[in-house]
Design an enzyme around this catalytic site. Sequence first.
Site, PDB file in Angstrom:
ATOM      1  N   HIS A  66       3.290  -0.629  -0.501  1.00 45.56           N
ATOM      2  CA  HIS A  66       2.379  -1.378   0.363  1.00 45.56           C
ATOM      3  C   HIS A  66       1.190  -1.935  -0.416  1.00 45.56           C
ATOM      4  O   HIS A  66       0.772  -1.358  -1.405  1.00 45.56           O
ATOM      5  CB  HIS A  66       1.829  -0.471   1.470  1.00 45.56           C
ATOM      6  CG  HIS A  66       2.888   0.180   2.284  1.00 45.56           C
ATOM      7  ND1 HIS A  66       2.780   1.479   2.719  1.00 45.56           N
ATOM      8  CD2 HIS A  66       4.082  -0.274   2.745  1.00 45.56           C
ATOM      9  CE1 HIS A  66       3.849   1.805   3.414  1.00 45.56           C
ATOM     10  NE2 HIS A  66       4.664   0.759   3.444  1.00 45.56           N
ATOM     11  N   TYR A 136      -6.614   9.467   0.450  1.00 42.15           N
ATOM     12  CA  TYR A 136      -6.818   8.119  -0.058  1.00 42.15           C
ATOM     13  C   TYR A 136      -8.276   7.730   0.145  1.00 42.15           C
ATOM     14  O   TYR A 136      -8.800   7.878   1.251  1.00 42.15           O
ATOM     15  CB  TYR A 136      -6.031   7.080   0.739  1.00 42.15           C
ATOM     16  CG  TYR A 136      -4.547   7.210   0.773  1.00 42.15           C
ATOM     17  CD1 TYR A 136      -3.749   6.433  -0.047  1.00 42.15           C
ATOM     18  CD2 TYR A 136      -3.925   8.063   1.684  1.00 42.15           C
ATOM     19  CE1 TYR A 136      -2.377   6.503   0.026  1.00 42.15           C
ATOM     20  CE2 TYR A 136      -2.547   8.138   1.761  1.00 42.15           C
ATOM     21  CZ  TYR A 136      -1.781   7.359   0.926  1.00 42.15           C
ATOM     22  OH  TYR A 136      -0.416   7.428   1.006  1.00 42.15           O
TER      23      TYR A 136
END
Length: 181
Positions: A66, A136
Site C-alpha cells: 500500500h 505505525y
Amino acid sequence: MDNNIKFTNIPDLIELIPNSFEDNRGIFVSAYKEQEEIFKNSWGARPISQINISKTISVGAIRGLHYQCDLYAEAKLVRCIKGEIWDVAVDLREHSATFGSWYSTKLSPEKGNTLFIPEGFAHGFQVLSPNSELLYIHSNIWIKESENGIRFDDPSLAINWPLEPSDISSRDLSLPFLKNS
C-alpha cells in the site's frame, strides 16, 4: 555512522535500532523521540499525523503493498510490537535509480528494529508468528481517495515472500501490477 542506523540498498530507506533500556523489570524503548539523532536523521521535521496499530492473526497472511499518492504521500516508521513479521518496502519514486527495487527485513520486539519508509514507497508485510502487532507512525493523514497499491505477487518485483502467501484481503488481491498502476 551511527551504530543504530542500517542503510539499505535503496537511498533514504533506513532500518533503525533505537536504544533500549533493560533491567530486572523488563525493557523500555522509545518508538519516536524528536531530539534523538537516530530519529532526527531519518524523520527530520516531518509532522506526526497519525499513529496506528494493526494486529494480524494468521501466519502467512500478507497485508499490502500500500501507499498514498500526491499531496497525501506519507513517510512511516514501522515497528513490530508483538510477534514477528517480514516487512517489505518498494521504491516507487518515478525518477529514482532504484525504482521498482525492494528491501525486506524481519521486524520483532526482540530485534528492536524499526523501518523508516520515506514518501514514494509502497509498504507491505507477511506475518511470521500468530497475533503479530505493528505500530505505525505516519507523517500524513490517511485519505481514501489517495490510497493506492500494487499486487504482492507482481512478477516484475519478484518479491520472495518467506512463507506461502495466505489470508490476503479481496482488496489486496484486486490491486494492479506495477506496470498498470
